[in-house]
Write a protein that holds these residues in place. Structure first.
Motif, PDB file in Angstrom:
ATOM      1  N   LYS A   6       0.886  -1.586  -0.058  1.00 42.60           N
ATOM      2  CA  LYS A   6      -0.112  -0.464  -0.037  1.00 42.60           C
ATOM      3  C   LYS A   6       0.650   1.524  -0.188  1.00 42.60           C
ATOM      4  CE  LYS A   6      -4.366  -2.534   1.796  1.00 42.60           C
ATOM      5  NZ  LYS A   6      -5.008  -1.995   3.196  1.00 42.60           N
ATOM      6  N   GLY A  13      -4.104   7.735  -0.223  1.00 40.32           N
ATOM      7  CA  GLY A  13      -5.965   7.476   0.239  1.00 40.32           C
ATOM      8  C   GLY A  13      -5.739   6.119   0.934  1.00 40.32           C
ATOM      9  N   ILE A  14      -5.780   5.117   0.768  1.00 40.02           N
ATOM     10  CA  ILE A  14      -4.901   3.921   0.899  1.00 40.02           C
ATOM     11  C   ILE A  14      -4.391   3.525   1.693  1.00 40.02           C
ATOM     12  CG2 ILE A  14      -4.708   1.254   0.630  1.00 40.02           C
ATOM     13  CD1 ILE A  14      -5.048   1.755  -2.347  1.00 40.02           C
ATOM     14  N   ILE A  16      -3.844   5.772   4.240  1.00 38.64           N
ATOM     15  CA  ILE A  16      -4.567   6.243   5.455  1.00 38.64           C
ATOM     16  C   ILE A  16      -5.857   5.709   5.755  1.00 38.64           C
ATOM     17  CG2 ILE A  16      -6.020   8.498   5.918  1.00 38.64           C
ATOM     18  CD1 ILE A  16      -5.060  10.196   3.957  1.00 38.64           C
ATOM     19  N   ASP A  17      -6.105   4.940   5.673  1.00 35.15           N
ATOM     20  CA  ASP A  17      -7.611   4.304   5.402  1.00 35.15           C
ATOM     21  C   ASP A  17      -6.523   3.161   6.355  1.00 35.15           C
ATOM     22  OD1 ASP A  17      -9.847   5.327   3.967  1.00 35.15           O
ATOM     23  OD2 ASP A  17      -9.268   3.868   2.698  1.00 35.15           O
ATOM     24  N   GLU A  18      -5.621   2.235   6.043  1.00 31.23           N
ATOM     25  CA  GLU A  18      -4.648   1.315   6.280  1.00 31.23           C
ATOM     26  C   GLU A  18      -4.667   1.790   8.313  1.00 31.23           C
ATOM     27  OE1 GLU A  18      -3.254  -2.137   7.373  1.00 31.23           O
ATOM     28  OE2 GLU A  18      -4.609  -1.500   6.084  1.00 31.23           O
ATOM     29  N   MET A  20      -6.282   4.189   9.808  1.00 30.86           N
ATOM     30  CA  MET A  20      -6.962   4.184  10.815  1.00 30.86           C
ATOM     31  C   MET A  20      -7.075   2.788  10.977  1.00 30.86           C
ATOM     32  SD  MET A  20      -9.129   7.408   8.392  1.00 30.86           S
ATOM     33  CE  MET A  20     -11.222   7.486   9.849  1.00 30.86           C
ATOM     34  N   ARG A  21      -6.911   2.222  10.449  1.00 27.71           N
ATOM     35  CA  ARG A  21      -7.810   1.014  10.777  1.00 27.71           C
ATOM     36  C   ARG A  21      -7.059   1.043  12.217  1.00 27.71           C
ATOM     37  NH1 ARG A  21      -8.667  -2.165   5.885  1.00 27.71           N
ATOM     38  NH2 ARG A  21      -6.644  -1.952   6.015  1.00 27.71           N
ATOM     39  N   GLN A  24      -8.389   2.449  14.807  1.00 27.45           N
ATOM     40  CA  GLN A  24      -9.307   2.173  15.543  1.00 27.45           C
ATOM     41  C   GLN A  24      -9.214   0.846  16.378  1.00 27.45           C
ATOM     42  OE1 GLN A  24     -11.798   4.071  15.522  1.00 27.45           O
ATOM     43  NE2 GLN A  24     -12.438   2.639  16.964  1.00 27.45           N
ATOM     44  N   GLU A  62      -8.566  11.661  10.054  1.00 26.19           N
ATOM     45  CA  GLU A  62      -9.842  11.933   9.809  1.00 26.19           C
ATOM     46  C   GLU A  62      -9.718  13.074   8.488  1.00 26.19           C
ATOM     47  OE1 GLU A  62     -12.257  10.960  13.092  1.00 26.19           O
ATOM     48  OE2 GLU A  62     -12.440   9.268  12.549  1.00 26.19           O
ATOM     49  N   GLN A  65      -8.024  11.960   5.326  1.00 27.62           N
ATOM     50  CA  GLN A  65      -9.174  11.533   4.661  1.00 27.62           C
ATOM     51  C   GLN A  65      -9.728  12.702   3.841  1.00 27.62           C
ATOM     52  OE1 GLN A  65     -12.151   8.982   6.706  1.00 27.62           O
ATOM     53  NE2 GLN A  65     -11.203   7.333   5.583  1.00 27.62           N
ATOM     54  N   GLU A  69      -9.553  12.467  -0.129  1.00 26.16           N
ATOM     55  CA  GLU A  69     -10.833  12.136  -1.259  1.00 26.16           C
ATOM     56  C   GLU A  69     -11.431  12.635  -2.644  1.00 26.16           C
ATOM     57  OE1 GLU A  69     -14.678  12.820   1.859  1.00 26.16           O
ATOM     58  OE2 GLU A  69     -13.794  10.523   2.287  1.00 26.16           O
TER      59      GLU A  69
END
Length: 69
Positions: A6, A13-14, A16-18, A20-21, A24, A62, A65, A69
């Motif tokens: 990634k 974006g990918i 950032i998503d990773e 964030m996961r 979390q 966030e 993200q 976007e």
């Protein structure tokens, strides 16, 4: 896809998503630990400080993200 792929994919974006996961999951783990009443108060305060740091990191992620976007 693992994080290494990634990061090298040039898709922020990918990434950032990773991130964030992962954050979390850390927040969930902190909540589980803090639900226990079997710890000294100084340890609870230290864990709460770490929880707040991760929560602030999530807020930053966030915002990033939304920007990407």
């Amino acid at each position: 896809m693992d994080l290494k792929n990634k990061v090298t994919s040039d898709d922020i974006g990918i990434v950032i998503d990773e991130a964030m996961r992962g954050e979390q999951k850390a927040l969930e783990d902190f909540k589980d630990v803090l639900a226990s009443n079997d710890m000294p108060e100084n340890l609870r305060r230290m864990i709460l400080g770490q929880y707040d740091t991760v929560r602030n990191s999530m807020k930053t992620l966030e915002q990033l993200q939304v920007i990407h976007e």
